[in-house]
Design a protein around this motif. Structure first.
Motif, mmCIF file in Angstrom:
data_model
loop_
_atom_site.group_PDB
_atom_site.id
_atom_site.type_symbol
_atom_site.label_atom_id
_atom_site.label_comp_id
_atom_site.label_asym_id
_atom_site.label_seq_id
_atom_site.Cartn_x
_atom_site.Cartn_y
_atom_site.Cartn_z
ATOM 1 N N ARG A 1 0.793 -1.229 0.000
ATOM 2 C CA ARG A 1 0.000 0.000 0.000
ATOM 3 C C ARG A 1 0.828 1.282 0.000
ATOM 4 N N ILE A 2 2.112 1.203 0.347
ATOM 5 C CA ILE A 2 2.933 2.399 0.510
ATOM 6 C C ILE A 2 4.095 2.380 -0.470
ATOM 7 N N ASP A 3 4.376 3.513 -1.073
ATOM 8 C CA ASP A 3 5.515 3.635 -1.980
ATOM 9 C C ASP A 3 6.774 3.862 -1.145
ATOM 10 N N VAL A 4 7.316 2.784 -0.588
ATOM 11 C CA VAL A 4 8.447 2.906 0.328
ATOM 12 C C VAL A 4 9.732 3.296 -0.384
ATOM 13 N N LEU A 5 9.794 3.119 -1.690
ATOM 14 C CA LEU A 5 11.015 3.420 -2.447
ATOM 15 C C LEU A 5 10.933 4.764 -3.170
ATOM 16 N N LYS A 6 9.952 5.566 -2.828
ATOM 17 C CA LYS A 6 9.751 6.840 -3.506
ATOM 18 C C LYS A 6 10.986 7.726 -3.427
ATOM 19 N N TYR A 7 11.635 7.757 -2.275
ATOM 20 C CA TYR A 7 12.769 8.661 -2.082
ATOM 21 C C TYR A 7 14.115 7.945 -2.123
ATOM 22 N N ALA A 8 14.126 6.689 -2.522
ATOM 23 C CA ALA A 8 15.399 5.969 -2.646
ATOM 24 C C ALA A 8 16.182 6.519 -3.833
ATOM 25 N N GLN B 1 -15.327 2.303 -2.074
ATOM 26 C CA GLN B 1 -16.631 2.705 -1.540
ATOM 27 C C GLN B 1 -16.524 3.549 -0.271
ATOM 28 N N ALA B 2 -15.305 3.904 0.117
ATOM 29 C CA ALA B 2 -15.123 4.740 1.310
ATOM 30 C C ALA B 2 -15.688 6.133 1.055
ATOM 31 N N PRO B 3 -16.107 6.843 2.100
ATOM 32 C CA PRO B 3 -16.614 8.216 1.925
ATOM 33 C C PRO B 3 -15.567 9.117 1.287
ATOM 34 N N SER B 4 -16.034 10.194 0.697
ATOM 35 C CA SER B 4 -15.160 11.114 -0.027
ATOM 36 C C SER B 4 -14.039 11.646 0.862
ATOM 37 N N PHE B 5 -14.345 12.002 2.094
ATOM 38 C CA PHE B 5 -13.338 12.564 2.998
ATOM 39 C C PHE B 5 -12.239 11.541 3.280
ATOM 40 N N VAL B 6 -12.612 10.291 3.419
ATOM 41 C CA VAL B 6 -11.627 9.240 3.677
ATOM 42 C C VAL B 6 -10.718 9.066 2.469
ATOM 43 N N ARG B 7 -11.307 9.084 1.271
ATOM 44 C CA ARG B 7 -10.495 8.904 0.058
ATOM 45 C C ARG B 7 -9.573 10.087 -0.193
ATOM 46 N N ARG B 8 -10.087 11.312 0.035
ATOM 47 C CA ARG B 8 -9.318 12.508 -0.325
ATOM 48 C C ARG B 8 -8.308 12.915 0.732
ATOM 49 N N VAL B 9 -8.620 12.678 2.001
ATOM 50 C CA VAL B 9 -7.784 13.203 3.089
ATOM 51 C C VAL B 9 -7.105 12.081 3.870
ATOM 52 N N ILE B 10 -7.887 11.188 4.423
ATOM 53 C CA ILE B 10 -7.306 10.157 5.284
ATOM 54 C C ILE B 10 -6.497 9.156 4.471
ATOM 55 N N GLY B 11 -6.966 8.829 3.265
ATOM 56 C CA GLY B 11 -6.248 7.876 2.425
ATOM 57 C C GLY B 11 -4.808 8.273 2.171
ATOM 58 N N PRO B 12 -4.552 9.492 1.678
ATOM 59 C CA PRO B 12 -3.160 9.919 1.489
ATOM 60 C C PRO B 12 -2.343 9.919 2.777
ATOM 61 N N MET B 13 -2.970 10.240 3.898
ATOM 62 C CA MET B 13 -2.252 10.204 5.169
ATOM 63 C C MET B 13 -1.817 8.782 5.511
ATOM 64 N N LEU B 14 -2.716 7.825 5.274
ATOM 65 C CA LEU B 14 -2.387 6.430 5.554
ATOM 66 C C LEU B 14 -1.264 5.927 4.652
#
Length: 274
Positions: free
Chosen positions: A32-39, A169-182
């Motif tokens: 789920r996470i791009d761990v190599l983004k800054y490698a 199917q997550a609510p819009s706030f979860v997709r737009r805000v919480i998702g990127p945080m996770l």
């Protein structure tokens, strides 16, 4: 002003954008996470993995394979959980991964780094007894035996792909805000997406499926004292505490665990699901 105070005040207040060493301590993060983004190109990637070195490549998500190939990374793998279990440390991998870092990074000569790690272990765990100290010493010595460099093929061949951070199917706030945080992309969010009054919607933890547990706990009805503390402290409400009239459990399947209440005077039963 003392020199050390100047040093503290001038500590660089910026995020790392090019890392020559990246370590991933949880294999499931790769999903789920791009761990190599800054490698940075030619850097070192240390991975804690349950797979053997010869099995690892085929079990990596395709996106991770492509990043390793594109950046010409050096890939090292260790099953830190296995090493910790073999040395009686019950899954505690901090000492093991720290040893791997010093062995690969070249910050200090290997022997000197290991000596410093052991000094730190004795200082940190001296109050817990010599047995705990020796367990950590043994884990350090076994770490280098189980640390392997992975031979990287010339192409990406995985049929596995990274999964979305949150469900569609997550609510819009979860997709737009919480998702990127996770996904550890919170620094990329503009201020405009944040709630004006700072109030977040409730019930959002149900969309966070980190999948990092290596074991699934089982509810032992004979050992349960029915205190309810596990329900209270579970951050994602995975453990539920339900109270039923006995008649409602007559047609319950065999897999539905329940037990009689410990509290006298009540004709009820307690049931819990994970």
């Amino acid at each position: 002003m003392p020199e050390n105070r100047y040093t503290w005040m001038c500590w660089p207040p910026y995020l790392i954008e090019q890392a020559n060493f990246v370590a991933c301590h949880q294999f499931s993060f790769l999903e789920r996470i791009d761990v190599l983004k800054y490698a940075e190109p030619g850097g070192t990637f240390l991975l804690n993995s349950p797979f053997e070195p010869e099995q690892l490549w085929d079990n990596l998500p395709r996106e991770v394979q492509e990043a390793i190939l594109a950046k010409h990374l050096h890939l090292y793998v260790i099953d830190a959980q296995k090493v910790s279990q073999q040395n009686g440390m019950a899954g505690r991998i901090n000492t093991i991964m720290q040893t791997c870092f010093f062995a690969l990074s070249g910050v200090l000569p290997r022997e000197q780094a290991i000596a410093k790690i052991k000094d730190s272990i004795r200082k940190s765990y001296s109050k817990r007894g010599e047995g705990v100290i020796q367990q950590n010493f043994q884990a350090v010595e076994q770490t280098l035996v189980h640390l392997h460099e992975v031979e990287i093929p010339s192409h990406a061949n995985s049929t596995l792909s990274q999964r979305p951070t949150v469900a569609a199917q997550a609510p819009s706030f979860v997709r737009r805000v919480i998702g990127p945080m996770l996904a550890f992309e919170g620094d990329s969010l503009p201020v405009s997406v944040m709630p004006v009054d700072g109030t977040y919607p409730s019930g959002t933890t149900q969309w966070e499926k980190r999948n990092i547990g290596l074991e699934v706990p089982q509810w032992e009805t004979d050992l349960c004292i029915q205190c309810g503390k596990c329900v209270m402290v579970c951050p994602h409400a995975v453990i539920r505490h339900k109270v039923y009239e006995p008649a409602l459990l007559e047609n319950a399947p065999d897999t539905f665990k329940s037990t009689a209440s410990h509290f006298s005077g009540y004709a009820i039963q307690l049931a819990s699901r994970a």
